[in-house]
Design a protein around this motif. Sequence first.
Motif, PDB file in Angstrom:
ATOM      1  N   PHE A 185     -91.829   2.540 -49.302  1.00 36.18           N
ATOM      2  CA  PHE A 185     -92.577   1.797 -50.306  1.00 36.18           C
ATOM      3  C   PHE A 185     -92.658   2.601 -51.597  1.00 36.18           C
ATOM      4  N   VAL A 219     -95.056   3.091 -54.694  1.00 32.55           N
ATOM      5  CA  VAL A 219     -96.446   2.845 -55.068  1.00 32.55           C
ATOM      6  C   VAL A 219     -96.612   3.158 -56.552  1.00 32.55           C
ATOM      7  N   ASN A 248     -96.109  -0.512 -42.858  1.00 34.26           N
ATOM      8  CA  ASN A 248     -96.242  -1.744 -43.628  1.00 34.26           C
ATOM      9  C   ASN A 248     -97.025  -1.457 -44.908  1.00 34.26           C
ATOM     10  N   GLU A 249     -97.193  -2.479 -45.729  1.00 39.34           N
ATOM     11  CA  GLU A 249     -97.868  -2.294 -47.015  1.00 39.34           C
ATOM     12  C   GLU A 249     -99.323  -1.860 -46.840  1.00 39.34           C
ATOM     13  N   ALA A 299     -99.436   1.798 -46.076  1.00 39.28           N
ATOM     14  CA  ALA A 299     -99.138   2.576 -47.286  1.00 39.28           C
ATOM     15  C   ALA A 299    -100.376   2.653 -48.176  1.00 39.28           C
ATOM     16  N   MET A 300    -101.052   1.524 -48.362  1.00 41.70           N
ATOM     17  CA  MET A 300    -102.267   1.493 -49.189  1.00 41.70           C
ATOM     18  C   MET A 300    -103.348   2.377 -48.575  1.00 41.70           C
ATOM     19  N   SER A 338     -99.807  -1.466 -57.718  1.00 39.04           N
ATOM     20  CA  SER A 338     -99.039  -2.329 -56.825  1.00 39.04           C
ATOM     21  C   SER A 338     -98.200  -1.480 -55.879  1.00 39.04           C
ATOM     22  N   ILE A 339     -97.751  -2.129 -54.823  1.00 41.54           N
ATOM     23  CA  ILE A 339     -96.899  -1.487 -53.839  1.00 41.54           C
ATOM     24  C   ILE A 339     -95.699  -2.397 -53.625  1.00 41.54           C
ATOM     25  N   GLU A 340     -94.515  -1.795 -53.683  1.00 39.27           N
ATOM     26  CA  GLU A 340     -93.274  -2.552 -53.565  1.00 39.27           C
ATOM     27  C   GLU A 340     -92.448  -2.005 -52.403  1.00 39.27           C
ATOM     28  N   ALA A 341     -92.064  -2.882 -51.485  1.00 39.39           N
ATOM     29  CA  ALA A 341     -91.197  -2.483 -50.379  1.00 39.39           C
ATOM     30  C   ALA A 341     -89.780  -2.315 -50.903  1.00 39.39           C
TER      31      ALA A 341
END
Length: 70
Positions: A3, A5, A29-30, A33-34, A47-50
């Motif tokens: 991910f 971030v 998963n997202e 990660a958060m 934001s978080i992007e895969a």
Amino acid sequence: MIFKVYYQDSKIRNPKREDTHSLYLDAENEAAAMSAVEAHTDYNVESIEALEGNALDYEQQGANYKLTEF
């Protein structure tokens, strides 16, 4: 999964696009990660992007690509 971030250094200041930084994180998963970023930093996550496939290959070729470990 990897991910990307996007974050601001401080939760106190108003976010400015010019001050946005990014880090790369391996997580299930997202949400994981958060949780990892919130548990180990005081960052304001934008934001978080895969990343996968061609997008991941492109990011890995960049000079700033480094997986963050907490």
